[in-house]
Enzyme design. Structure first.
Site, PDB file in Angstrom:
ATOM      1  N   VAL A   1      15.634 -20.837 -11.905  1.00  0.00           N
ATOM      2  CA  VAL A   1      16.052 -22.225 -12.091  1.00  0.00           C
ATOM      3  C   VAL A   1      16.589 -22.763 -10.766  1.00  0.00           C
ATOM      4  CG1 VAL A   1      17.609 -23.750 -13.380  1.00  0.00           C
ATOM      5  CG2 VAL A   1      16.576 -21.783 -14.522  1.00  0.00           C
ATOM      6  N   GLY A   2      16.230 -24.003 -10.466  1.00  0.00           N
ATOM      7  CA  GLY A   2      16.683 -24.629  -9.212  1.00  0.00           C
ATOM      8  C   GLY A   2      16.103 -23.891  -8.021  1.00  0.00           C
ATOM      9  N   LYS A   3      16.942 -23.694  -7.012  1.00  0.00           N
ATOM     10  CA  LYS A   3      16.454 -23.089  -5.768  1.00  0.00           C
ATOM     11  C   LYS A   3      16.043 -21.631  -5.929  1.00  0.00           C
ATOM     12  CE  LYS A   3      19.130 -26.055  -2.677  1.00  0.00           C
ATOM     13  NZ  LYS A   3      20.288 -26.065  -1.757  1.00  0.00           N
TER      14      LYS A   3
ATOM     15  N   GLY B   1      27.714  -1.356  -7.454  1.00  0.00           N
ATOM     16  CA  GLY B   1      28.959  -1.635  -6.749  1.00  0.00           C
ATOM     17  C   GLY B   1      30.157  -0.831  -7.201  1.00  0.00           C
TER      18      GLY B   1
ATOM     19  N   GLU C   1      27.426 -10.914 -18.033  1.00  0.00           N
ATOM     20  CA  GLU C   1      27.620  -9.510 -17.640  1.00  0.00           C
ATOM     21  C   GLU C   1      28.868  -8.927 -18.324  1.00  0.00           C
ATOM     22  OE1 GLU C   1      26.599  -7.720 -13.602  1.00  0.00           O
ATOM     23  OE2 GLU C   1      28.762  -8.034 -13.440  1.00  0.00           O
TER      24      GLU C   1
HETATM   25  N1  UDP Z   1      19.819 -18.145 -11.824  1.00  0.00           N
HETATM   26  C1  UDP Z   1      18.904 -19.171 -11.566  1.00  0.00           C
HETATM   27  N2  UDP Z   1      19.349 -20.292 -10.926  1.00  0.00           N
HETATM   28  C2  UDP Z   1      20.633 -20.457 -10.502  1.00  0.00           C
HETATM   29  C3  UDP Z   1      21.539 -19.412 -10.746  1.00  0.00           C
HETATM   30  C4  UDP Z   1      21.104 -18.264 -11.403  1.00  0.00           C
HETATM   31  O1  UDP Z   1      17.737 -19.069 -11.919  1.00  0.00           O
HETATM   32  O2  UDP Z   1      20.941 -21.505  -9.904  1.00  0.00           O
HETATM   33  C5  UDP Z   1      19.349 -16.943 -12.541  1.00  0.00           C
HETATM   34  C6  UDP Z   1      18.491 -16.053 -11.643  1.00  0.00           C
HETATM   35  O3  UDP Z   1      17.553 -15.357 -12.431  1.00  0.00           O
HETATM   36  C7  UDP Z   1      19.520 -15.098 -11.079  1.00  0.00           C
HETATM   37  C8  UDP Z   1      20.402 -14.888 -12.305  1.00  0.00           C
HETATM   38  O4  UDP Z   1      20.453 -16.162 -12.940  1.00  0.00           O
HETATM   39  O5  UDP Z   1      18.917 -13.922 -10.603  1.00  0.00           O
HETATM   40  C9  UDP Z   1      21.829 -14.390 -12.016  1.00  0.00           C
HETATM   41  O6  UDP Z   1      22.437 -15.130 -10.982  1.00  0.00           O
HETATM   42  P1  UDP Z   1      22.704 -14.491  -9.547  1.00  0.00           P
HETATM   43  O7  UDP Z   1      21.529 -13.667  -9.138  1.00  0.00           O
HETATM   44  O8  UDP Z   1      23.095 -15.596  -8.612  1.00  0.00           O
HETATM   45  O9  UDP Z   1      23.950 -13.560  -9.830  1.00  0.00           O
HETATM   46  P2  UDP Z   1      24.344 -12.276  -8.950  1.00  0.00           P
HETATM   47  O10 UDP Z   1      23.257 -11.265  -9.097  1.00  0.00           O
HETATM   48  O11 UDP Z   1      24.488 -12.738  -7.530  1.00  0.00           O
HETATM   49  O12 UDP Z   1      25.638 -11.828  -9.569  1.00  0.00           O
END
Ligand code: UDP
Ligand code: MN
Length: 373
Positions: A142-144, A254, A322
């Site tokens: 979604v989005g960028k 982590g 999560e």
């Molecule tokens: N996601 C998305 N657009 C956004 C934010 C999140 O599509 O603007 C989806 C995407 O699949 C991403 C997941 O939600 O991999 C989890 O977010 P992110 O990877 O930023 O979390 P992190 O792994 O950094 O905790």
């Protein structure tokens, strides 16, 4: 020979008693203790209130639906547990005394923990080929985050269940920007349009709800297993049949060497994602989980409902879904645990026990990529 009436009555009475006994023993709704009833787990470790009053060893009738959920007694072919290997398959002799000793390969509830060197890919693939399974994967772009999709798909084609039926479901608000990636026969990509959002927390949290709807409306009866994966990641090594199981969780890279007091669980008791101090087995990733369709359906249903309850109370768990996933897995123990090989982070130096990185999150500039800080 003439039978007297007493003998005839005796015989008839015996037949009648035997008949009633037979009917009672073989009727489908035998009386069973309530404990054995199939009850939905609310993921909170508390039995949901039931109609009819107090819990206990009351005798209740099993509903016909509960019985229907069991497979016929002679149908083992689709069971997750019944593993049939082709005859005359040649592979390395397994040892019962030698193997990995630098890592733990089984949880205290006896679920295997999958590390490189604990399984034979040839054997496992041969077993699952016979089952003719289909595996779904969901990914949100979604989005960028659409920019991560191409590498995700290209590398999935190389490493994710190669040779098996795979259906990838992409949820995006930028349908036109979904890249074209050549896929092998039996593998397909489906694109589902979703609204965009100004908050990444919302995008992340809505995943549970959308996966639930997808399972209910499109996947049931078509798919055996499902994995829900982050898009900002790439495959670097095999992720295959060794990862299949009922409920499958991935250890977060982590925290896996840390004491549980350091795990970033939700710590406010008023949240449905609360995990109390001194509790929790491992810290699992929200970026990868899966298992049998029914198991994942149950997980996303309960996590989403707990998320909604929190929202009603104006509370958002520390790490959104999560946190809810971790709460769920504390009560509903995963039947298979994947080591951090299955979701590493590119910026993290490799530890010696990690012999292969199969899937890893790319390093990203959060400020630049997310719609809000
Ligand atoms: N996601 C998305 N657009 C956004 C934010 C999140 O599509 O603007 C989806 C995407 O699949 C991403 C997941 O939600 O991999 C989890 O977010 P992110 O990877 O930023 O979390 P992190 O792994 O950094 O905790
Ligand atoms: Mn991510």
């Amino acid at each position: 020979m003439q039978l007297n009436s007493k003998t005839v009555t005796g015989v008839l009475l015996t037949v009648l008693i035997l008949g009633v006994l037979y009917w009672y023993l073989f009727q489908p709704f035998r009386l069973v203790p309530e404990r054995t009833q199939l009850a939905p787990d609310n993921g909170l470790g508390v039995a949901p209130p039931r109609a009819g009053g107090a819990l206990g060893n009351r005798l209740v009738r099993l509903c016909p639906e509960a019985l229907c959920r069991c497979a016929p007694l002679d149908n083992l072919s689709n069971s997750d547990f019944h593993l049939v290997a082709p005859d005359h398959l040649l592979y390395k002799q397994p040892s019962i005394v030698q193997g990995r000793t630098d890592v733990v390969t089984v949880t205290p509830w006896l679920a295997p923990v999958i590390w490189e060197g604990t399984f034979n890919p040839l054997l496992l693939d041969s077993i699952y080929k016979l089952k003719n399974i289909t595996i779904a994967a969901t990914v949100f772009a979604v989005g960028k985050y659409i920019r991560f999709l191409k590498d995700f798909l290209v590398t999935a084609e190389k490493h994710f269940f190669t040779g098996f039926g795979v259906h990838i479901y992409v949820f995006t608000d930028r349908v036109d920007e979904v890249p074209h990636v050549q896929m092998a026969p039996g593998r397909q990509l489906m694109v589902i349009s979703v609204p965009s959002s100004n908050r990444w927390q919302e995008i992340s949290a809505r995943r549970m709800e959308l996966v639930r709807t997808l399972i209910e409306e499109k996947l049931r009866d078509h798919v055996d297993y499902i994995f829900c994966l982050d898009v900002d990641s790439q495959f670097h090594g095999r992720w295959g049949t060794e990862s299949l199981g009922g409920l499958v969780a991935v250890i977060h890279p982590g925290y896996y060497r840390d004491d549980r007091s350091k795990f970033p669980y939700e710590r406010r008791p008023e949240s449905r994602a609360y995990v109390a101090p001194g509790e929790g087995d491992f810290y699992y990733c929200g970026g990868a989980f899966g298992g049998l369709l029914q198991e994942v359906h149950q997980l996303v249903k309960i996590c989403h409902s707990n998320f909604l309850d929190d929202a009603k109370n104006n509370i958002e768990a520390a790490w959104q879904e999560e946190s809810h996933l971790n709460r769920y897995m504390w009560i509903n123990k995963p039947s298979k645990v994947l080591s951090p090989e299955y979701l590493w982070q590119d910026f993290k130096p490799i530890n010696p026990e990690v012999r292969i990185i199969r899937f890893s999150g790319v390093t990203k500039n959060y400020a630049e990529i997310r719609p809000n800080a």
